[in-house]
Design an enzyme around this catalytic site. Structure first.
Site, PDB file in Angstrom:
ATOM      1  N   VAL A 110      27.362  42.738  14.429  1.00 36.75           N
ATOM      2  CA  VAL A 110      28.922  43.009  14.845  1.00 36.75           C
ATOM      3  C   VAL A 110      29.187  42.069  15.995  1.00 36.75           C
ATOM      4  O   VAL A 110      29.029  42.155  17.030  1.00 36.75           O
ATOM      5  CB  VAL A 110      29.115  44.475  14.927  1.00 36.75           C
ATOM      6  CG1 VAL A 110      30.649  44.693  15.168  1.00 36.75           C
ATOM      7  CG2 VAL A 110      28.624  45.272  13.744  1.00 36.75           C
ATOM      8  N   HIS A 114      29.048  44.616  22.475  1.00 38.65           N
ATOM      9  CA  HIS A 114      28.568  46.159  22.402  1.00 38.65           C
ATOM     10  C   HIS A 114      27.198  46.387  22.741  1.00 38.65           C
ATOM     11  O   HIS A 114      26.217  45.476  23.112  1.00 38.65           O
ATOM     12  CB  HIS A 114      28.624  46.641  21.119  1.00 38.65           C
ATOM     13  CG  HIS A 114      27.763  46.198  20.120  1.00 38.65           C
ATOM     14  ND1 HIS A 114      28.249  44.982  19.341  1.00 38.65           N
ATOM     15  CD2 HIS A 114      26.448  46.396  19.688  1.00 38.65           C
ATOM     16  CE1 HIS A 114      27.246  44.740  18.422  1.00 38.65           C
ATOM     17  NE2 HIS A 114      26.309  45.387  18.626  1.00 38.65           N
TER      18      HIS A 114
END
Ligand code: AMP
Length: 120
Positions: A100, A104
């Site tokens: 993704v 993160h």
């Protein structure tokens, strides 16, 4: 790499996709990983549009960087893994196997996490 505003975490931030929220403040959102790989598996993301840890470290403000790291520590404590220990992972780009493209950090714990790296 330019930021793709249709990535799944951008859509979570816009409220277009639901998440199991754990924590939120002005700069940070955290939620449960949809495919947990440990008893505790949370994802912490900045609200700003950063592709990766590399991008975040290069471009984010001091305030965003401080808020992010403070949040990671608070979330780990809230999840009950601060004393037992846990693993932080941030995958970056191709060799990092990042899926993704919105920065993160994975918080993984609740059990012994095994060897640090398993190459294929
Ligand atoms: P990576 O980019 O390789 O660090 O991993 C992306 C992580 O995002 C994986 O662990 C996925 O299980 C997780 N993930 C993908 N979509 C969602 C979602 N909608 N909600 C929560 N976690 C997700």
């Amino acid at each position: 790499m330019s930021y793709d505003s249709n990535n799944v975490f951008a859509r979570i931030l816009r409220g277009e996709i639901r998440c199991a929220k754990i924590y939120e403040d002005e700069h940070v959102l955290a939620f449960k990983d949809i495919r947990p790989q440990a008893k505790v598996h949370a994802l912490v993301i900045p609200k700003g549009a950063y592709v990766s840890a590399q991008d975040f470290g290069a471009k984010a403000s001091e305030q965003e960087i401080a808020a992010f790291h403070r949040a990671v520590s608070k979330i780990a404590a809230d999840l009950g893994v601060a004393d037992s220990g846990y693993r932080l992972i941030s995958n970056i780009g191709g060799h990092g196997h990042q899926e993704v493209p919105h920065y993160h950090v994975h918080i993984l714990g609740g059990q012994p996490m095994g060897k640090m790296v398993n190459l294929p």
